[in-house]
Design an enzyme around this catalytic site. Structure first.
Site, mmCIF file in Angstrom:
data_model
loop_
_atom_site.group_PDB
_atom_site.id
_atom_site.type_symbol
_atom_site.label_atom_id
_atom_site.label_comp_id
_atom_site.label_asym_id
_atom_site.label_seq_id
_atom_site.Cartn_x
_atom_site.Cartn_y
_atom_site.Cartn_z
ATOM 1 N N GLY A 281 -12.563 -1.850 1.648
ATOM 2 C CA GLY A 281 -12.823 -3.077 2.520
ATOM 3 C C GLY A 281 -12.936 -4.287 1.272
ATOM 4 O O GLY A 281 -13.638 -5.261 1.543
ATOM 5 N N ASN B 139 -10.696 -6.208 -0.040
ATOM 6 C CA ASN B 139 -9.871 -7.426 0.246
ATOM 7 C C ASN B 139 -10.714 -8.048 1.412
ATOM 8 O O ASN B 139 -10.820 -9.134 1.517
ATOM 9 C CB ASN B 139 -8.618 -6.945 0.317
ATOM 10 C CG ASN B 139 -7.877 -6.854 -0.897
ATOM 11 O OD1 ASN B 139 -7.602 -7.885 -1.459
ATOM 12 N ND2 ASN B 139 -7.646 -5.459 -1.018
ATOM 13 N N LYS C 127 -0.664 5.837 20.511
ATOM 14 C CA LYS C 127 -0.905 4.666 19.534
ATOM 15 C C LYS C 127 -0.901 3.577 20.619
ATOM 16 O O LYS C 127 -1.827 2.627 20.328
ATOM 17 C CB LYS C 127 0.071 4.306 18.660
ATOM 18 C CG LYS C 127 0.160 3.301 17.647
ATOM 19 C CD LYS C 127 0.925 3.011 16.763
ATOM 20 C CE LYS C 127 0.546 4.072 15.488
ATOM 21 N NZ LYS C 127 1.419 3.721 14.285
ATOM 22 N N MET D 211 -4.130 1.682 7.115
ATOM 23 C CA MET D 211 -3.146 2.633 6.786
ATOM 24 C C MET D 211 -2.386 2.988 8.013
ATOM 25 O O MET D 211 -2.105 4.493 7.910
ATOM 26 C CB MET D 211 -3.850 3.706 5.810
ATOM 27 C CG MET D 211 -4.431 3.298 4.532
ATOM 28 S SD MET D 211 -3.360 2.164 3.407
ATOM 29 C CE MET D 211 -2.565 3.271 2.089
ATOM 30 N N ARG D 212 -2.244 2.383 8.815
ATOM 31 C CA ARG D 212 -1.393 2.809 9.993
ATOM 32 C C ARG D 212 -0.255 1.810 10.315
ATOM 33 O O ARG D 212 -0.431 0.607 9.860
ATOM 34 C CB ARG D 212 -2.284 2.671 11.118
ATOM 35 C CG ARG D 212 -3.109 4.003 11.302
ATOM 36 C CD ARG D 212 -4.018 4.020 12.464
ATOM 37 N NE ARG D 212 -4.782 5.054 12.263
ATOM 38 C CZ ARG D 212 -4.643 6.297 12.192
ATOM 39 N NH1 ARG D 212 -3.451 6.770 12.813
ATOM 40 N NH2 ARG D 212 -5.329 7.415 11.840
ATOM 41 N N ILE E 127 2.065 -0.491 12.328
ATOM 42 C CA ILE E 127 1.982 -1.454 13.804
ATOM 43 C C ILE E 127 2.955 -1.143 14.221
ATOM 44 O O ILE E 127 4.199 -1.217 14.171
ATOM 45 C CB ILE E 127 1.818 -2.754 13.323
ATOM 46 C CG1 ILE E 127 0.538 -3.010 12.281
ATOM 47 C CG2 ILE E 127 1.330 -3.614 14.339
ATOM 48 C CD1 ILE E 127 -0.776 -2.770 12.802
ATOM 49 N N ASN F 281 0.321 -8.587 5.565
ATOM 50 C CA ASN F 281 0.041 -7.338 5.057
ATOM 51 C C ASN F 281 -0.047 -7.660 3.367
ATOM 52 O O ASN F 281 0.844 -8.450 2.937
ATOM 53 C CB ASN F 281 0.812 -6.046 5.234
ATOM 54 C CG ASN F 281 0.389 -4.952 4.600
ATOM 55 O OD1 ASN F 281 -0.676 -4.427 4.630
ATOM 56 N ND2 ASN F 281 1.449 -4.181 4.245
ATOM 57 N N HIS G 245 0.620 -5.393 -0.129
ATOM 58 C CA HIS G 245 0.949 -4.113 -0.634
ATOM 59 C C HIS G 245 0.895 -4.028 -1.921
ATOM 60 O O HIS G 245 1.449 -4.983 -2.847
ATOM 61 C CB HIS G 245 2.245 -3.754 0.115
ATOM 62 C CG HIS G 245 2.690 -2.421 -0.365
ATOM 63 N ND1 HIS G 245 2.420 -1.280 0.338
ATOM 64 C CD2 HIS G 245 3.883 -2.101 -1.403
ATOM 65 C CE1 HIS G 245 3.059 -0.254 -0.128
ATOM 66 N NE2 HIS G 245 3.780 -0.685 -1.110
#
Ligand code: GAR
Length: 187
Positions: free
Chosen positions: A12, A14, A65, A90-91, A93, A107, A109
């Site tokens: 966390g 960021n 989900k 880390m999932r 969407i 996002n 990356h």
């Protein structure tokens, strides 16, 4: 003032950089919700210390989900969120959440996309022998790390110390993510 939700799964850092930038009025926004899929993640502690509301869940307690994403949507709606910022979430969407928050999810990356999508981007890049690494911020769509690019920053590094690349990259992320959010909100 715009309302942000940050999604995270891990440390966390960021999340904290964005929340701090908001508190310092560097961004005309407020982090109104932190969403986390790992109850034991350090980001949950950080959110508590910063007194930011959270929605923390365990994916394994849902049948699918779509079920937990519907709950996430309810939380985002209730908090009147304008922009969702994925920060180490880390999932993938699914179309359920994408449809509800179309063109409102970004996002960060740790590679120069479209190179090295998915997990372990830094390790993939080292394995490939690249000499220029980087960070990308992009819109989220149904592709894996494939949405339109908003911002990128590169740095040269020769060697194979993944921890060092992560350190350099994260220092860039903590500046670039708040700056980019500010630009998007001003558009
Ligand atoms: C960040 O470095 C981010 O680029 C990466 O996870 C880290 C989270 O760190 N994201 C991905 O790899 C997405 N595929 P943090 O929890 O300390 O912000």
């Amino acid at each position: 003032m715009k309302r942000l939700a940050i999604f995270a799964s891990g440390a966390g850092t960021n999340f904290e950089a964005i929340a701090t930038a908001c508190r310092r009025k560097e961004i005309d926004a407020e982090v109104v919700l932190m969403v986390c899929d790992r109850p034991a993640a350090k980001v949950v502690e950080r959110a508590k210390l910063l007194d930011i509301p959270t929605f923390v869940f365990s994916p394994s307690s849902y049948a699918a989900k779509a079920d937990y994403e519907r709950e996430i949507i309810a939380q985002l709606d209730a908090a009147k969120v304008d922009l969702v910022c994925l920060a180490g979430y880390m999932r993938i969407i699914s179309p359920v959440l994408l449809a509800a928050y179309n063109h409102r999810i970004i996002n960060i990356h740790p590679s120069l996309l479209p190179a090295f999508r998915g997990a372990n981007a830094v390790e993939q890049a080292i394995e490939y022998g690249v000499k220029v690494f980087g960070i990308t911020i992009h819109w989220v769509d149904e592709s894996l790390d494939g949405g339109k690019i908003i911002a990128q920053e590169a740095f040269a590094y020769e060697g194979n110390d993944a921890a060092e690349v992560h350190r350099i990259g994260q220092a860039i992320e903590h500046r670039l993510y708040p700056e980019t959010i500010k630009k998007i909100l001003n558009e």
